[in-house]
Design an enzyme around this catalytic site. Structure first.
Site, PDB file in Angstrom:
ATOM      1  N   ASP A 164       0.916  -1.137   0.000  1.00 60.75           N
ATOM      2  CA  ASP A 164       0.000   0.000   0.000  1.00 60.75           C
ATOM      3  C   ASP A 164       0.955   1.186   0.000  1.00 60.75           C
ATOM      4  OD1 ASP A 164      -1.445   2.256   0.782  1.00 60.75           O
ATOM      5  OD2 ASP A 164      -3.009   0.985   1.610  1.00 60.75           O
ATOM      6  N   HIS A 165       1.105   1.830  -1.142  1.00 62.63           N
ATOM      7  CA  HIS A 165       2.210   2.792  -1.221  1.00 62.63           C
ATOM      8  C   HIS A 165       2.017   3.976  -0.263  1.00 62.63           C
ATOM      9  CE1 HIS A 165      -0.398   4.975  -4.054  1.00 62.63           C
ATOM     10  NE2 HIS A 165       0.397   6.010  -3.905  1.00 62.63           N
TER      11      HIS A 165
ATOM     12  N   HIS B   1      -5.714   2.737   0.943  1.00 64.59           N
ATOM     13  CA  HIS B   1      -5.020   3.921   1.463  1.00 64.59           C
ATOM     14  C   HIS B   1      -5.780   4.620   2.586  1.00 64.59           C
ATOM     15  CE1 HIS B   1      -2.910   3.017  -2.123  1.00 64.59           C
ATOM     16  NE2 HIS B   1      -3.649   3.720  -2.957  1.00 64.59           N
TER      17      HIS B   1
ATOM     18  N   GLU C 170      -7.786  14.312  -5.644  1.00 70.72           N
ATOM     19  CA  GLU C 170      -6.901  14.322  -6.815  1.00 70.72           C
ATOM     20  C   GLU C 170      -7.497  15.219  -7.884  1.00 70.72           C
ATOM     21  OE1 GLU C 170      -4.741  10.429  -7.678  1.00 70.72           O
ATOM     22  OE2 GLU C 170      -6.768   9.784  -7.226  1.00 70.72           O
TER      23      GLU C 170
HETATM   24  C1  BG6 Z   1      -3.525   4.460  -6.476  1.00 73.41           C
HETATM   25  C2  BG6 Z   1      -4.873   4.529  -7.165  1.00 73.41           C
HETATM   26  O1  BG6 Z   1      -3.493   3.392  -5.575  1.00 73.41           O
HETATM   27  O2  BG6 Z   1      -3.291   5.671  -5.791  1.00 73.41           O
HETATM   28  C3  BG6 Z   1      -4.909   5.702  -8.112  1.00 73.41           C
HETATM   29  O3  BG6 Z   1      -5.085   3.329  -7.895  1.00 73.41           O
HETATM   30  C4  BG6 Z   1      -4.554   6.985  -7.407  1.00 73.41           C
HETATM   31  O4  BG6 Z   1      -6.200   5.831  -8.703  1.00 73.41           O
HETATM   32  C5  BG6 Z   1      -3.241   6.818  -6.626  1.00 73.41           C
HETATM   33  O5  BG6 Z   1      -4.394   8.005  -8.383  1.00 73.41           O
HETATM   34  C6  BG6 Z   1      -2.989   8.027  -5.748  1.00 73.41           C
HETATM   35  O6  BG6 Z   1      -1.690   7.945  -5.232  1.00 73.41           O
HETATM   36  P1  BG6 Z   1      -0.923   9.251  -4.781  1.00 73.41           P
HETATM   37  O7  BG6 Z   1       0.347   8.748  -4.180  1.00 73.41           O
HETATM   38  O8  BG6 Z   1      -0.713  10.072  -6.024  1.00 73.41           O
HETATM   39  O9  BG6 Z   1      -1.814   9.957  -3.823  1.00 73.41           O
END
Ligand code: BG6
Length: 495
Positions: free
Chosen positions: A174-175, A237, A213
């Protein structure tokens, strides 16, 4: 002989020519290489490449011309592979064993699955059949999202992975857990008694978690249209941010103790079902509009490869209650969406108001105290307090104490994937999700999806470039709250 000795491992990169590898993984690996991590990489994908043309592809993904790049790229090898054909894994085993010896990697292997989800299980099975997992060192599987599309499919995938890897060897990405300020939540809460002592229902009136976003669905239309904001962002997330904000202090700062505490939060979230859904969860979809930079954008239904009658939600807001002693009665509001007014992730902790006392009449207009954790784009904290208005004895003005993590150093480079890859090389899975966390989160999502269907919950449309549908404002207004506009939470000032 190479002198790099730290964290030796062979990285088998499945999906090596994909977007994620190019945008995130190779730049992250380059940073780790500069920090002396000792790895070699085998790039794996269907399309043909030579080692040389693959190295060129990796080189293009790095936005730098530094001298070490040549030596870094020499550690990249390529093999074309059909994931569903076991025989195509045999040559891979041979190459892996060879590189193991050449770079003195101790038999340690990372299998990184950056693939379309339908290939996760076949890849794991063929890794096993080919004997790649029979190694003298450790083996870790890194798996990208989506981990299933509901509890049943996630459990089936998990069972298939467990035939090849132990739970402790599975690193589910989960980044968000690699982001600096998400990792900072524990330090903020547990290294500062002034916060931990007020971190409960007696002092906190509500918590607001936003991940907005500005981008639309871009080239991921077909994935996104089947997924929607709830499963794409909330299941993983957002729920992880809820868990880290709400969890009890672990008895030890060990991987499993921390994960145990997160699981307790998931277990305590009040289930949402039936007709309750309309009061608890808002689903929205964007129509055309204008982004803050003046760009005019089309509606979701007019995006390429999206069905004209699509009912997929591009926005979700929800109210969760965590039914435990600490959080009794405190709403946790969350919201996330595409094509909103800003790219921003933040957690706002709103403290309770001062007592309503007639003798305090001149303080009536005070702002609530807010603690804001700015996750991105700025990384930092703001604490909103009230002080006496300079030239009026009987009134207050709000001030903000700000800390900005990423303005300290112009070369500061905060990358979630670098942190997560580094953790995996070191064998630290704290910032990856354990199966039970994933399962509890899926079961909550499943109940929302089922209730949406049963109750025929309609979509609320919002203009692209706005902060979402007005029903999301009503969600809070009903409780006497409002979303804190991003501007009022004062992002930290850059140096
Ligand atoms: C991803 C989603 O896990 O996270 C994307 O699949 C989303 O839809 C992205 O744009 C958002 O990541 P970050 O790090 O840009 O907030």
């Amino acid at each position: 002989m190479d002198e790099k000795k730290k964290h030796p491992a062979l990285i088998l990169m499945f999906g090596a020519t994909g977007d994620l590898a190019k945008r995130k993984l190779y730049p992250a690996l380059y940073q780790l290489y500069k920090k002396n991590d000792n790895f070699a990489v085998i790039g794996l994908a269907r399309r043909p490449h030579t080692n040389l043309s693959f190295r060129e592809l990796v080189g293009h993904s790095l936005s730098t011309e530094e001298a070490q790049i040549g030596a870094f790229l020499e550690r990249f090898y390529y093999q074309s592979l059909d994931i569903e054909k076991p025989e195509s894994f045999l040559a891979l085993k041979e190459l892996s064993d060879k590189l193991d010896v050449r770079y003195d990697l101790g038999g340690n292997r990372i299998f990184y699955l950056s693939l379309a989800p339908r290939f996760f299980a076949p890849a794991a099975q063929n890794i096993k059949k080919s004997g790649l997992t029979e190694t003298s060192g450790w083996k870790h599987l890194i798996i990208e999202k989506p981990f299933g599309h509901d509890l049943t499919s996630a459990a089936a995938l998990n069972d298939q992975l467990l035939q090849v890897f132990d739970e402790k060897e599975i690193y589910r990405i989960d980044h968000y857990l690699g982001k600096e300020m998400i990792q900072n939540i524990e330090a903020l809460r547990f290294a500062n008694p002034i916060f931990e002592s007020v971190w409960n229902h007696r002092h906190i009136s509500n918590v607001q978690i936003t991940s907005s976003e500005m981008i639309g669905v871009g080239e991921r239309a077909s994935y996104y249209d089947q997924t929607g904001a709830l499963l794409d962002m909330v299941q993983n997330h957002i729920m992880q941010m809820v868990a880290l904000t709400a969890m009890e202090p672990p008895s030890r700062f060990d991987t499993e103790d921390i994960r145990d505490e997160k699981v307790k939060v998931f277990k305590s979230i009040r289930p949402i079902s039936g007709h309750d859904i309309v009061n608890q969860v808002v689903k929205g979809q964007y129509i055309g509009g204008i982004l803050p930079d003046g760009t005019e954008v089309r509606s979701y239904r007019n995006e390429e490869n999206i069905k004209a009658e699509s009912t997929t939600e591009t926005y979700v807001a929800a109210r969760f209650y965590i039914d435990n002693y600490r959080w009794s009665g405190v709403p946790f509001y969350i919201r996330t969406g595409k094509r909103m007014a800003a790219k921003s992730t933040q957690i706002v902790i709103q403290f309770k108001d001062i007592p309503q006392n007639p003798y305090f009449y001149h303080f009536e207009a005070v702002m609530p105290n807010l603690l804001v954790i700015h996750v991105q784009p700025d990384e930092g904290l703001s604490l909103k307090l009230n002080v006496k208005n300079f030239d009026q004895a009987d009134s207050t003005i709000p001030i903000s104490m700000n800390f900005c993590n990423n303005s300290k150093d112009a070369n500061y480079n905060s990358d979630a994937y670098e942190r997560l890859l580094s953790d995996c090389l070191k064998g630290d899975s704290t910032n990856f999700t354990r199966w039970d966390e994933v399962a509890y989160s899926w079961s909550l999502m499943d109940s929302i999806v089922a209730a949406w269907k049963e109750e025929h919950v309609p979509l609320d449309f919002y203009e692209a470039g706005s902060m979402g549908p007005s029903s999301a404002d009503r969600l809070l207004a009903r409780d006497g709250f409002h979303w804190w506009p991003l501007s009022e939470t004062d992002p930290p000032i850059r140096a």
